[in-house]
Write an enzyme that holds these catalytic residues in place. Structure first.
Site, PDB file in Angstrom:
ATOM      1  CG  ASN A   1      -0.249   0.195   2.521  1.00 37.10           C
ATOM      2  OD1 ASN A   1       0.973   0.172   2.583  1.00 37.10           O
ATOM      3  ND2 ASN A   1      -1.009   0.369   3.593  1.00 37.10           N
TER       4      ASN A   1
ATOM      5  N   GLY B   1       6.713   2.002   2.333  1.00 34.94           N
ATOM      6  CA  GLY B   1       7.576   1.577   1.230  1.00 34.94           C
ATOM      7  C   GLY B   1       7.538   2.592   0.098  1.00 34.94           C
TER       8      GLY B   1
ATOM      9  CB  THR C   1      -1.328  -3.695   9.091  1.00 34.33           C
ATOM     10  OG1 THR C   1      -1.885  -2.529   8.490  1.00 34.33           O
ATOM     11  CG2 THR C   1      -0.246  -4.248   8.195  1.00 34.33           C
TER      12      THR C   1
ATOM     13  CE1 TYR D   1       6.037  -4.139  13.636  1.00 35.17           C
ATOM     14  CE2 TYR D   1       7.305  -4.703  15.593  1.00 35.17           C
ATOM     15  CZ  TYR D   1       7.158  -4.695  14.216  1.00 35.17           C
ATOM     16  OH  TYR D   1       8.148  -5.249  13.424  1.00 35.17           O
TER      17      TYR D   1
ATOM     18  CE  LYS E   1       5.043  -7.539  12.418  1.00 32.12           C
ATOM     19  NZ  LYS E   1       5.282  -8.049  11.058  1.00 32.12           N
TER      20      LYS E   1
HETATM   21  P1  NAD Z   1       9.233  -1.273   5.953  1.00 35.99           P
HETATM   22  O1  NAD Z   1       8.363  -0.304   6.676  1.00 35.99           O
HETATM   23  O2  NAD Z   1      10.348  -0.741   5.142  1.00 35.99           O
HETATM   24  O3  NAD Z   1       8.370  -2.213   5.003  1.00 35.99           O
HETATM   25  C1  NAD Z   1       7.029  -2.552   5.265  1.00 35.99           C
HETATM   26  C2  NAD Z   1       6.292  -2.559   3.930  1.00 35.99           C
HETATM   27  O4  NAD Z   1       4.923  -2.963   4.169  1.00 35.99           O
HETATM   28  C3  NAD Z   1       6.227  -1.177   3.297  1.00 35.99           C
HETATM   29  O5  NAD Z   1       6.495  -1.270   1.914  1.00 35.99           O
HETATM   30  C4  NAD Z   1       4.790  -0.722   3.547  1.00 35.99           C
HETATM   31  O6  NAD Z   1       4.327   0.209   2.596  1.00 35.99           O
HETATM   32  C5  NAD Z   1       4.047  -2.038   3.510  1.00 35.99           C
HETATM   33  N1  NAD Z   1       2.787  -2.020   4.264  1.00 35.99           N
HETATM   34  C6  NAD Z   1       2.579  -1.552   5.519  1.00 35.99           C
HETATM   35  N2  NAD Z   1       1.296  -1.704   5.866  1.00 35.99           N
HETATM   36  C7  NAD Z   1       0.676  -2.290   4.803  1.00 35.99           C
HETATM   37  C8  NAD Z   1      -0.659  -2.677   4.534  1.00 35.99           C
HETATM   38  N3  NAD Z   1      -1.633  -2.514   5.446  1.00 35.99           N
HETATM   39  N4  NAD Z   1      -0.940  -3.226   3.329  1.00 35.99           N
HETATM   40  C9  NAD Z   1       0.027  -3.396   2.402  1.00 35.99           C
HETATM   41  N5  NAD Z   1       1.316  -3.031   2.591  1.00 35.99           N
HETATM   42  C10 NAD Z   1       1.629  -2.490   3.785  1.00 35.99           C
HETATM   43  O7  NAD Z   1       9.778  -2.283   7.072  1.00 35.99           O
HETATM   44  P2  NAD Z   1      10.808  -3.484   6.948  1.00 35.99           P
HETATM   45  O8  NAD Z   1      11.943  -3.219   7.838  1.00 35.99           O
HETATM   46  O9  NAD Z   1      11.051  -3.804   5.522  1.00 35.99           O
HETATM   47  O10 NAD Z   1       9.961  -4.657   7.613  1.00 35.99           O
HETATM   48  C11 NAD Z   1       9.286  -5.610   6.826  1.00 35.99           C
HETATM   49  C12 NAD Z   1       8.618  -6.627   7.736  1.00 35.99           C
HETATM   50  O11 NAD Z   1       9.594  -7.273   8.555  1.00 35.99           O
HETATM   51  C13 NAD Z   1       7.572  -6.023   8.685  1.00 35.99           C
HETATM   52  O12 NAD Z   1       6.490  -6.889   8.779  1.00 35.99           O
HETATM   53  C14 NAD Z   1       8.301  -5.951  10.010  1.00 35.99           C
HETATM   54  O13 NAD Z   1       7.424  -6.068  11.097  1.00 35.99           O
HETATM   55  C15 NAD Z   1       9.234  -7.155   9.921  1.00 35.99           C
HETATM   56  N6  NAD Z   1      10.415  -6.953  10.756  1.00 35.99           N
HETATM   57  C16 NAD Z   1      11.425  -6.131  10.332  1.00 35.99           C
HETATM   58  C17 NAD Z   1      12.511  -5.935  11.151  1.00 35.99           C
HETATM   59  C18 NAD Z   1      13.663  -5.058  10.738  1.00 35.99           C
HETATM   60  O14 NAD Z   1      14.576  -4.850  11.543  1.00 35.99           O
HETATM   61  N7  NAD Z   1      13.729  -4.549   9.523  1.00 35.99           N
HETATM   62  C19 NAD Z   1      12.576  -6.551  12.405  1.00 35.99           C
HETATM   63  C20 NAD Z   1      11.518  -7.355  12.801  1.00 35.99           C
HETATM   64  C21 NAD Z   1      10.445  -7.565  11.964  1.00 35.99           C
END
Ligand code: NAD
Ligand code: UDP
Length: 345
Positions: free
Chosen positions: A55, A59, A115, A168, A172
């Site tokens: 969405n 991102g 979400t 969050y 999760k």
């Molecule tokens: P990010 O915010 O860069 O990416 C999240 C993506 O999900 C974005 O592109 C955003 O636009 C999209 N998004 C959010 N809500 C949405 C919705 N309702 N519908 C469709 N798209 C949606 O974060 P990231 O670091 O890339 O994290 C990606 C995933 O990994 C997440 O689920 C996060 O919880 C998990 N995670 C990441 C980390 C980290 O350190 N990067 C650690 C633990 C968990």
């Protein structure tokens, strides 16, 4: 932005169907985000067909722009809170759709919770309909503010159900429950990765997480914002290592279906991170201290014994090396260390 979506949104369906034949696709929900865009790139490089669904809340199409030139790549603008249907055959689903930065996920806590929970359910229903394996990007936040270190998968956590991080953390946790109920009662093949702090190129410059904040602040000569006294710890994993782990987990045998920690066990204080970033950038930014946010975990370090044994997961990129690559990325994005950042945003 809307124009960019149209450029490879509606077109993609016909193009994709035309070239796809019966080959099954991989769906990456949240594929335009930091981690998701790296996964999309790796899948495309491996010759897989990829549907990136996002969405664009946190991102950006910039993250997947070069992939749009591939016939194997398709972008769909969609919020996972709404039911999802795709005509294409799908063999694997990565669920990364959720803002990950505390600053971002706390802006609209109800949307974050929905979400996590509704989004997971919608993707699980799609996985069931398609007979696809599905991987959940869970998080070290399911351990809350942990009383033990390192954190093993068997640790049940210390999570506040109603604090600012609860939307969050509890979202999760509920998503993990949904994954295992769909597995137990509907026969889905599920994988759950508990991801620890991961950083690297393609983080958004305004993401709000500590690594990108410190690097951008140092490059711009702005104060480095340490929350609390900086003695809290995190274990930082470079994105390439993490993506190796996620892809290995997706390909793993059924006895790997229980939650799996993925991260780099090297543990650093936030103040150490600030000092490293200052030294590496040669920045003269001052360090400023402000209040520690409510429920900010005091320590975090993964026990990755299971991932090492079951997946051969072995993070290779040390923090110093990963920071160099990430600083080089942000320096490039910013054009020049000393120029105002707004020139490229
Ligand atoms: P990010 O915010 O860069 O990416 C999240 C993506 O999900 C974005 O592109 C955003 O636009 C999209 N998004 C959010 N809500 C949405 C919705 N309702 N519908 C469709 N798209 C949606 O974060 P990231 O670091 O890339 O994290 C990606 C995933 O990994 C997440 O689920 C996060 O919880 C998990 N995670 C990441 C980390 C980290 O350190 N990067 C650690 C633990 C968990
Ligand atoms: N932090 C900080 N300054 C910042 C951003 C974050 O000191 O500009 C701290 C934050 O309080 C936490 C740690 O760095 O203790 C990691 O924060 P981040 O938002 O990256 O992720 P978290 O692990 O808290 O989800």
């Amino acid at each position: 932005m809307a124009g960019e979506v149209l450029a490879f949104g509606p077109n993609c369906s016909a193009e994709f169907a035309l070239h796809g034949g019966k080959e099954k696709s991989v769906l990456v929900a949240g594929g335009a985000g930091f981690l998701g865009s790296h996964i999309c790139a790796r899948l495309i490089a491996a010759g897989r067909r990829v549907i990136c669904l996002d969405n664009l809340m946190t991102g950006s199409l910039r993250n997947v722009r070069e992939l749009a030139e591939s016939r194997n790549f398709c972008f769909r603008l969609h919020d996972v809170i709404d039911p999802i249907w795709l005509d294409e055959p799908i063999s694997e689903i990565y669920n990364l759709a959720c803002p990950a930065s505390p600053e971002k996920y706390q802006r609209d806590p109800l949307h974050t919770f929905q979400t996590s929970v509704r989004g997971a359910e919608n993707l699980l229903m799609l996985a069931q309909a398609k007979g696809a394996r599905i991987l959940q990007a869970s998080t070290s936040e399911v351990y809350g503010d942990p009383e033990i270190s390192p954190q093993q998968e068997s640790y049940r956590g210390a999570v506040n159900t109603f604090g600012p991080r609860a939307c969050y953390d509890e979202g999760k946790r509920a998503a993990e429950t949904l994954f295992y109920e769909f597995s137990a009662h509907r026969g889905l093949e599920v994988r759950v990765a508990r991801i620890f702090n991961t950083y690297g190129p393609k983080m958004a410059h305004d993401d709000g997480r500590v690594v990108s904040n410190f690097i951008v602040q140092a490059l711009m000569g702005q104060p480095i914002t340490v929350y609390g006294d900086g003695s809290q710890t995190r274990s930082f994993c470079y994105v390439d290592d993490l993506v190796d782990g996620l892809m290995a987990l997706m390909a793993s045998p059924p006895d790997c279906s229980s939650p799996m920690n993925l991260g780099n066990p090297g543990e650093f204080t936030v103040l150490e991170l600030a000092q490293k970033v200052l030294a590496k950038t040669g920045s003269h930014s001052p360090i400023v201290f402000s209040a520690l946010p409510t429920d900010d975990p005091r320590q975090r370090r993964p026990d990755i014994t299971r991932a090492r044994e079951r997946l051969g997961f072995n993070p290779r990129v040390a923090l110093d090396q990963g920071l160099d690559a990430t600083i080089a990325y942000f320096s490039g994005v910013m054009g020049s260390i000393s120029e105002p950042f707004k020139q490229v945003s």
